[in-house]
Design a protein around this motif. Structure first.
Motif, PDB file in Angstrom:
ATOM      1  N   GLN A 152       0.770  -1.117  -0.030  1.00 22.03           N
ATOM      2  CA  GLN A 152      -0.139   0.087   0.004  1.00 22.03           C
ATOM      3  C   GLN A 152       0.829   1.174  -0.096  1.00 22.03           C
ATOM      4  N   ILE A 153       2.149   1.222   0.621  1.00 21.19           N
ATOM      5  CA  ILE A 153       3.027   2.231   0.718  1.00 21.19           C
ATOM      6  C   ILE A 153       3.499   2.510  -0.842  1.00 21.19           C
ATOM      7  N   ASP A 154       3.947   1.342  -1.489  1.00 18.20           N
ATOM      8  CA  ASP A 154       4.471   1.449  -2.757  1.00 18.20           C
ATOM      9  C   ASP A 154       4.315   0.198  -3.428  1.00 18.20           C
ATOM     10  N   GLN A 155       3.550   0.194  -4.441  1.00 17.33           N
ATOM     11  CA  GLN A 155       2.934  -1.012  -5.181  1.00 17.33           C
ATOM     12  C   GLN A 155       4.562  -1.666  -6.013  1.00 17.33           C
ATOM     13  N   LYS A 156       5.507  -0.910  -6.038  1.00 19.93           N
ATOM     14  CA  LYS A 156       6.661  -1.474  -6.585  1.00 19.93           C
ATOM     15  C   LYS A 156       7.456  -2.422  -5.869  1.00 19.93           C
ATOM     16  N   VAL A 157       7.467  -2.388  -4.493  1.00 23.47           N
ATOM     17  CA  VAL A 157       8.266  -2.970  -3.702  1.00 23.47           C
ATOM     18  C   VAL A 157       8.093  -4.677  -3.844  1.00 23.47           C
ATOM     19  N   GLU A 158       9.235  -5.145  -3.641  1.00 22.69           N
ATOM     20  CA  GLU A 158       9.326  -6.594  -3.874  1.00 22.69           C
ATOM     21  C   GLU A 158       9.104  -7.224  -2.512  1.00 22.69           C
ATOM     22  N   ILE A 159       7.776  -7.942  -2.477  1.00 20.54           N
ATOM     23  CA  ILE A 159       7.741  -8.823  -1.218  1.00 20.54           C
ATOM     24  C   ILE A 159       7.745 -10.075  -1.537  1.00 20.54           C
ATOM     25  N   ALA A 160       7.961 -10.640  -0.139  1.00 26.17           N
ATOM     26  CA  ALA A 160       8.053 -12.417  -0.292  1.00 26.17           C
ATOM     27  C   ALA A 160       7.496 -12.871   1.024  1.00 26.17           C
ATOM     28  N   PRO A 161       6.268 -13.537   0.944  1.00 28.34           N
ATOM     29  CA  PRO A 161       5.933 -14.201   2.225  1.00 28.34           C
ATOM     30  C   PRO A 161       6.910 -15.500   2.626  1.00 28.34           C
ATOM     31  N   LEU A 162       7.037 -15.595   3.872  1.00 27.87           N
ATOM     32  CA  LEU A 162       7.757 -16.561   4.463  1.00 27.87           C
ATOM     33  C   LEU A 162       6.679 -17.439   4.821  1.00 27.87           C
ATOM     34  N   TYR A 163       6.881 -18.882   4.898  1.00 27.38           N
ATOM     35  CA  TYR A 163       5.873 -19.857   5.338  1.00 27.38           C
ATOM     36  C   TYR A 163       6.848 -21.215   5.647  1.00 27.38           C
ATOM     37  N   SER A 164       6.256 -21.940   6.509  1.00 26.64           N
ATOM     38  CA  SER A 164       6.934 -23.411   6.896  1.00 26.64           C
ATOM     39  C   SER A 164       5.974 -24.307   6.930  1.00 26.64           C
ATOM     40  N   SER A 165       4.638 -24.453   6.563  1.00 22.97           N
ATOM     41  CA  SER A 165       3.668 -25.486   6.798  1.00 22.97           C
ATOM     42  C   SER A 165       3.406 -25.811   5.447  1.00 22.97           C
ATOM     43  N   GLY A 166       2.499 -26.810   5.264  1.00 28.63           N
ATOM     44  CA  GLY A 166       2.240 -27.390   4.021  1.00 28.63           C
ATOM     45  C   GLY A 166       1.054 -26.845   3.313  1.00 28.63           C
ATOM     46  N   LEU A 167       1.240 -25.634   2.635  1.00 31.52           N
ATOM     47  CA  LEU A 167       0.080 -24.874   1.960  1.00 31.52           C
ATOM     48  C   LEU A 167      -0.284 -25.850   0.824  1.00 31.52           C
ATOM     49  N   TYR A 168      -1.511 -25.438   0.582  1.00 34.59           N
ATOM     50  CA  TYR A 168      -2.229 -26.176  -0.584  1.00 34.59           C
ATOM     51  C   TYR A 168      -2.226 -25.395  -1.736  1.00 34.59           C
ATOM     52  N   GLU A 169      -1.675 -25.760  -2.795  1.00 39.95           N
ATOM     53  CA  GLU A 169      -1.269 -24.904  -3.966  1.00 39.95           C
ATOM     54  C   GLU A 169      -0.800 -23.542  -3.869  1.00 39.95           C
ATOM     55  N   PRO A 170       0.425 -23.584  -2.953  1.00 40.75           N
ATOM     56  CA  PRO A 170       0.737 -22.039  -2.498  1.00 40.75           C
ATOM     57  C   PRO A 170       0.887 -21.064  -3.717  1.00 40.75           C
ATOM     58  N   TRP A 171       0.975 -21.464  -4.851  1.00 39.01           N
ATOM     59  CA  TRP A 171       1.294 -20.585  -5.783  1.00 39.01           C
ATOM     60  C   TRP A 171       0.163 -19.460  -5.897  1.00 39.01           C
ATOM     61  N   ASN A 172      -1.046 -20.033  -5.511  1.00 38.50           N
ATOM     62  CA  ASN A 172      -2.257 -19.484  -5.696  1.00 38.50           C
ATOM     63  C   ASN A 172      -2.180 -18.394  -4.753  1.00 38.50           C
ATOM     64  N   TYR A 173      -1.927 -18.924  -3.647  1.00 39.83           N
ATOM     65  CA  TYR A 173      -1.794 -17.946  -2.215  1.00 39.83           C
ATOM     66  C   TYR A 173      -0.776 -16.678  -2.420  1.00 39.83           C
ATOM     67  N   VAL A 174       0.155 -17.096  -3.139  1.00 43.25           N
ATOM     68  CA  VAL A 174       1.323 -16.125  -3.300  1.00 43.25           C
ATOM     69  C   VAL A 174       0.706 -15.130  -4.476  1.00 43.25           C
ATOM     70  N   LYS A 175       0.102 -15.465  -5.410  1.00 43.80           N
ATOM     71  CA  LYS A 175      -0.521 -14.535  -6.625  1.00 43.80           C
ATOM     72  C   LYS A 175      -1.522 -13.640  -5.517  1.00 43.80           C
ATOM     73  N   SER A 176      -2.269 -14.082  -4.694  1.00 43.04           N
ATOM     74  CA  SER A 176      -3.278 -13.407  -4.106  1.00 43.04           C
ATOM     75  C   SER A 176      -2.562 -12.120  -3.207  1.00 43.04           C
TER      76      SER A 176
END
Length: 262
Positions: A152-176
């Protein structure tokens, strides 16, 4: 090419999250540094992993209870080795000033899952912007709300969610989350999961991998980056000067059949 990020600096060889560890990582030809940021009582971003100072200094108490000047009275090196006695907790600004003299990339992990640190996102963002390093910085956190605050501060910043569990189809979550980057724990990966990330053009930076055989396998999978405590060994595997047989990781998902999963 797989980038090598030094986890809290070269933390196997020097006290984590100190300037000694960061300088050692540069000597070991790391491409980037991963470090942790918290806020002092007077809102100064400092580099330390734990919410308290007990494990990595000779003090006690929460980081948020200390002013910056008070933190400077703590020794952040002798717990690791007498050789590093007198090492201090660095500020993020101190690191950025040093980093500008290098070609290093930077992964800032916002440590705000336990302590909320209200306003941390803007404070850190504006500091990075002031030093004109926005194009070399990746922000990660286990607090994904915080990453959205950065967007929200800057749409151009590169963000990367950290996670350590068995997410189902994690690519969909990342895209969200409006990003194409993710920082998963290596145990959550599996050939089928990595294929899903590749198919959705998501850059994978894996943490924290020290085993040369696992490093080799991940390099063969062409992950974007490996975050490691041993950048020298990891670099040697990545550039082929240390020859090892790869080991498939991701036993957490051993029941997945890639042919039926996609």
């Amino acid at each position: 090419m797989t980038y090598i990020f030094a986890h809290r600096g070269a933390s196997k060889y020097a006290p984590e999250n100190t300037m000694s560890a960061f300088k050692k990582a540069l000597e070991m030809k790391a491409d980037g540094i991963e470090l942790d940021v918290q806020l002092t009582k007077d809102k100064i971003p400092v580099i330390i992993h734990d919410e308290t100072v007990k494990r990595t200094t000779d003090g006690k108490g929460f980081v948020s209870e200390f002013t910056y000047n008070q933190l400077q009275n703590l020794d952040a090196g002798k717990w690791f080795s007498k050789q590093f006695s007198g090492e201090r907790i660095p500020t993020l600004e101190e690191f950025l000033i040093w980093m500008k003299q290098t070609k290093l990339l930077l992964n800032i992990e916002l440590k705000n899952t336990i302590m909320p640190y209200y306003g941390m996102e803007r404070i850190v963002y504006e500091l990075v912007d002031r030093h004109k390093l926005k194009d070399r910085v990746i922000y990660s956190s286990f607090n994904h709300y915080s990453l959205q605050e950065l967007k929200q501060i800057d749409q151009k910043v590169e963000i990367a969610p950290l996670y350590s569990s068995g997410l189902y189809e994690p690519w969909n979550y990342v895209k969200s989350l409006s990003t194409d980057c993710v920082h998963p724990h290596w145990r959550t990966l599996h050939p089928a999961i990595l294929k899903g990330f590749r198919d959705h053009d998501i850059k994978v930076r894996v943490y924290t991998v020290n085993d040369p055989k696992k490093v080799k396998w991940l390099c063969d999978q062409k992950v974007e980056a490996i975050i490691t405590d041993v950048p020298d060994t990891t670099r040697a595997v990545a550039d082929g000067s240390l020859l090892v047989k790869p080991t498939v990781i991701g036993n957490v998902f051993h029941k997945i059949n890639p042919k039926s999963y996609f």
